[in-house]
Scaffold this active site. Structure first.
Site, PDB file in Angstrom:
ATOM      1  N   SER A 115      23.774  51.718  46.142  1.00  0.00           N
ATOM      2  CA  SER A 115      22.339  51.800  45.857  1.00  0.00           C
ATOM      3  C   SER A 115      21.758  53.178  46.134  1.00  0.00           C
ATOM      4  O   SER A 115      20.796  53.592  45.492  1.00  0.00           O
ATOM      5  CB  SER A 115      21.588  50.747  46.668  1.00  0.00           C
ATOM      6  OG  SER A 115      21.922  49.450  46.237  1.00  0.00           O
ATOM      7  N   GLU A 326      10.991  46.816  44.150  1.00  0.00           N
ATOM      8  CA  GLU A 326      12.393  46.429  44.228  1.00  0.00           C
ATOM      9  C   GLU A 326      12.572  44.971  44.614  1.00  0.00           C
ATOM     10  O   GLU A 326      12.036  44.517  45.624  1.00  0.00           O
ATOM     11  CB  GLU A 326      13.141  47.284  45.262  1.00  0.00           C
ATOM     12  CG  GLU A 326      14.637  46.958  45.290  1.00  0.00           C
ATOM     13  CD  GLU A 326      15.350  47.332  46.579  1.00  0.00           C
ATOM     14  OE1 GLU A 326      16.596  47.426  46.534  1.00  0.00           O
ATOM     15  OE2 GLU A 326      14.688  47.515  47.608  1.00  0.00           O
ATOM     16  N   ASP A 331      20.744  41.628  45.315  1.00  0.00           N
ATOM     17  CA  ASP A 331      22.013  42.238  45.708  1.00  0.00           C
ATOM     18  C   ASP A 331      22.602  41.564  46.940  1.00  0.00           C
ATOM     19  O   ASP A 331      23.802  41.300  47.005  1.00  0.00           O
ATOM     20  CB  ASP A 331      21.766  43.724  45.982  1.00  0.00           C
ATOM     21  CG  ASP A 331      22.948  44.431  46.603  1.00  0.00           C
ATOM     22  OD1 ASP A 331      23.917  44.702  45.874  1.00  0.00           O
ATOM     23  OD2 ASP A 331      22.900  44.719  47.813  1.00  0.00           O
ATOM     24  N   HIS A 373      22.891  48.960  39.887  1.00  0.00           N
ATOM     25  CA  HIS A 373      24.302  48.660  39.657  1.00  0.00           C
ATOM     26  C   HIS A 373      24.432  47.170  39.386  1.00  0.00           C
ATOM     27  O   HIS A 373      23.477  46.404  39.543  1.00  0.00           O
ATOM     28  CB  HIS A 373      25.146  49.040  40.884  1.00  0.00           C
ATOM     29  CG  HIS A 373      24.694  48.361  42.144  1.00  0.00           C
ATOM     30  ND1 HIS A 373      24.996  47.043  42.432  1.00  0.00           N
ATOM     31  CD2 HIS A 373      23.938  48.806  43.182  1.00  0.00           C
ATOM     32  CE1 HIS A 373      24.441  46.713  43.582  1.00  0.00           C
ATOM     33  NE2 HIS A 373      23.794  47.760  44.059  1.00  0.00           N
ATOM     34  N   HIS A 452      30.253  45.837  44.682  1.00  0.00           N
ATOM     35  CA  HIS A 452      29.510  46.044  43.440  1.00  0.00           C
ATOM     36  C   HIS A 452      30.492  46.130  42.276  1.00  0.00           C
ATOM     37  O   HIS A 452      31.700  46.300  42.480  1.00  0.00           O
ATOM     38  CB  HIS A 452      28.713  47.350  43.499  1.00  0.00           C
ATOM     39  CG  HIS A 452      27.691  47.392  44.579  1.00  0.00           C
ATOM     40  ND1 HIS A 452      27.048  48.553  44.954  1.00  0.00           N
ATOM     41  CD2 HIS A 452      27.185  46.421  45.374  1.00  0.00           C
ATOM     42  CE1 HIS A 452      26.197  48.297  45.930  1.00  0.00           C
ATOM     43  NE2 HIS A 452      26.265  47.008  46.201  1.00  0.00           N
TER      44      HIS A 452
END
Length: 492
Positions: A115, A326, A331, A373, A452
């Protein structure tokens, strides 16, 4: 050699053959089909969309951390199923935006970004190394000495320098990598507070991320910062983790008209027309997941609450503003192989987008939605239409098992804590409660935290300059679209 007589005979045969068009029904079968009609309607709508080449007064950048294409699709289905409608043909708020592209997310030094490098590319136009924020790719992770010479301006800082306002809103710590990407410049993303830093970095003159937020010069300091992370701003005797004994929240409020709030009710009471800079820290660490709100989220504002209040405050500036919003815990749910948390966080992210879209004027406000991502979430198997997205995979409606004779779920992960360890046998999800909040989907390879993934992610946009969001582009290109939409000159 072909005889002329043969050619003439063939031509005559074609001339005498009955016309297929004349014999066929003039109305194609698909004309009455629902999918066909939906496609016609979509085309008609697309034909009315004209590029807005005007200048943007405001830019709102929504970032779904780890929100890859599979996550968006699964969340779309989940949201529809929760409302009792067809999930597969459903659309989240950002999926209705007219301009779409794919973003190549690799970082300066890795195929798969983290990130820190991801947000740096988006907010500065420069790809950097994983773990690094707001510095060029020359800077090495944890190298304090590399900070000074490699600092790059963020779109928030550039906006402030032009007289606009700027803010960041997140469900994570406000010092976490993504929100920090609007204001921080650090060789290591984990240096969120001075208690997180090694002695050599402190002695080398490097500042922790919380200090950078509070101590930024007024001309580039954020006007709104809302999220979690109170521990990085308070000393130990006040329940924080700062080793220097400073109370940065008290230092924030020394600015003219500045406010510091810690609850949803306090945030609501702020008069957007009168307040100065606002710091809202609603948890010691990250904010709770939405699925935990009944137990842990009392007094904590939703992402939509924070985003809309930020818009209200920032829009008092007649010159305009920049705002980052955000959905950070999308995530985090995926790192746990916990699809329910991932999907519910994505749905909440969509709700925040919908709420902001209802407030802003797309004639002068550029809205961009993207991810830094992707994650290793996979939608696999041939489950029947409308089958629960959190349920078992099937074969076009029939139960299906893997080679070990056990069922598997529609959603799984490539890596993470759901993977089998050592010589253990894979559990049979047919005997587990797949809708349970803490159920962890299975993974192909066991890791303490899911990794990720490196495939492209979506960019969705509307407003001035949104027509530039098209094709397959570098993640760093998003910065250029925002800069151009504002009318700011390119860096020389």
């Amino acid at each position: 050699m072909i005889r002329v007589s043969s050619l003439l005979a063939g031509a005559c045969a074609l001339a005498l053959a009955p016309s297929f068009a004349a014999a066929a029904d003039t109305t194609p079968a698909q004309a009455a089909d629902g999918y066909y009609k939906a496609g016609e309607a979509a085309l008609a709508k697309a034909l009315t969309i004209n590029p807005n080449a005007g200048k943007a007064k405001n830019v709102v950048l929504f970032l779904g951390d780890g929100m890859g294409i599979s996550t968006a699709v699964a969340s779309r289905i989940y949201e529809g199923q929760q409302r009792g409608v067809d999930g597969e043909s459903n659309a989240l708020a950002f999926e209705k935006l007219p301009w779409v592209a794919l973003s190549k997310t690799y970082s300066h030094d890795t195929q798969v970004t983290d990130s820190a490098a991801g947000i740096t590319a988006i907010t500065t136009g420069v790809k950097t190394r994983n773990k690094v924020i707001g510095l060029t790719g020359v800077a090495k992770p944890e190298a304090c000495a590399d900070e000074a010479a490699n600092r790059v301006e963020t779109i928030a800082e550039i906006a402030k320098a032009h007289g606009l306002s700027a803010g960041a809103v997140t469900t994570t710590r406000i010092t976490h990598a993504t929100p920090a990407g609007t204001y921080a410049h650090t060789a290591y993303r984990d240096w969120e507070g001075d208690g997180d830093m090694p002695a050599e970095a402190l002695s080398g003159g490097c500042k922790d991320i919380a200090r950078q937020l509070v101590e930024a010069p007024a001309k580039i300091r954020l006007d709104v910062a809302l999220g979690g992370g109170r521990s990085r701003f308070l000393p130990e005797d006040k329940g924080g983790k700062r080793a220097d004994g400073r109370d940065l929240t008290a230092e924030w409020t020394k600015a003219k008209g500045a406010a510091y709030v810690t609850t949803a009710d306090q945030l609501k009471t702020i008069d957007a027309t009168k307040t100065g800079p606002v710091l809202g820290l609603f948890a010691g660490e990250h904010l709770p997941y939405e699925v935990e709100r009944p137990m842990l989220g009392q007094g904590v504002p939703t992402l939509a609450d924070m985003a809309t209040k930020a818009v209200d405050i920032l829009s008092q500036n007649p010159k305009g503003y920049f705002l980052l919003v955000e959905g950070g815990k999308i995530d985090m749910g995926s790192h746990l192989n916990n699809a329910k948390r991932t999907l519910t966080e994505t749905v909440e992210f969509s709700k925040a987008i919908e709420a902001v879209l209802a407030k802003v004027d797309l004639k002068d406000t550029l809205v961009i939605v993207t991810a830094d991502h992707s994650h290793g979430l996979v939608i696999s198997g041939y489950a029947a239409r409308s089958a629960p997205i959190l349920g078992l995979a099937g074969n076009e409606g029939e139960p299906v098992v893997a080679g070990d004779g056990k069922a598997y779920t529609v959603l799984s992960f490539a890596t993470g804590p759901g993977g089998v360890e050592g010589n253990d046998l894979r559990a049979d999800p047919a005997h587990e409660d797949l809708d349970e909040v803490d159920y962890h989907q299975q993974a192909g390879a066991n890791l303490p935290s899911a990794a990720h993934s490196g495939e492209d992610v979506g960019i969705y946009a509307d407003g001035p300059g949104a027509y530039l969001v098209r094709g397959v582009v570098e993640e760093s290109y998003i910065f250029q679209v925002m800069r151009h939409a504002y009318g700011f000159d390119a860096a020389k």
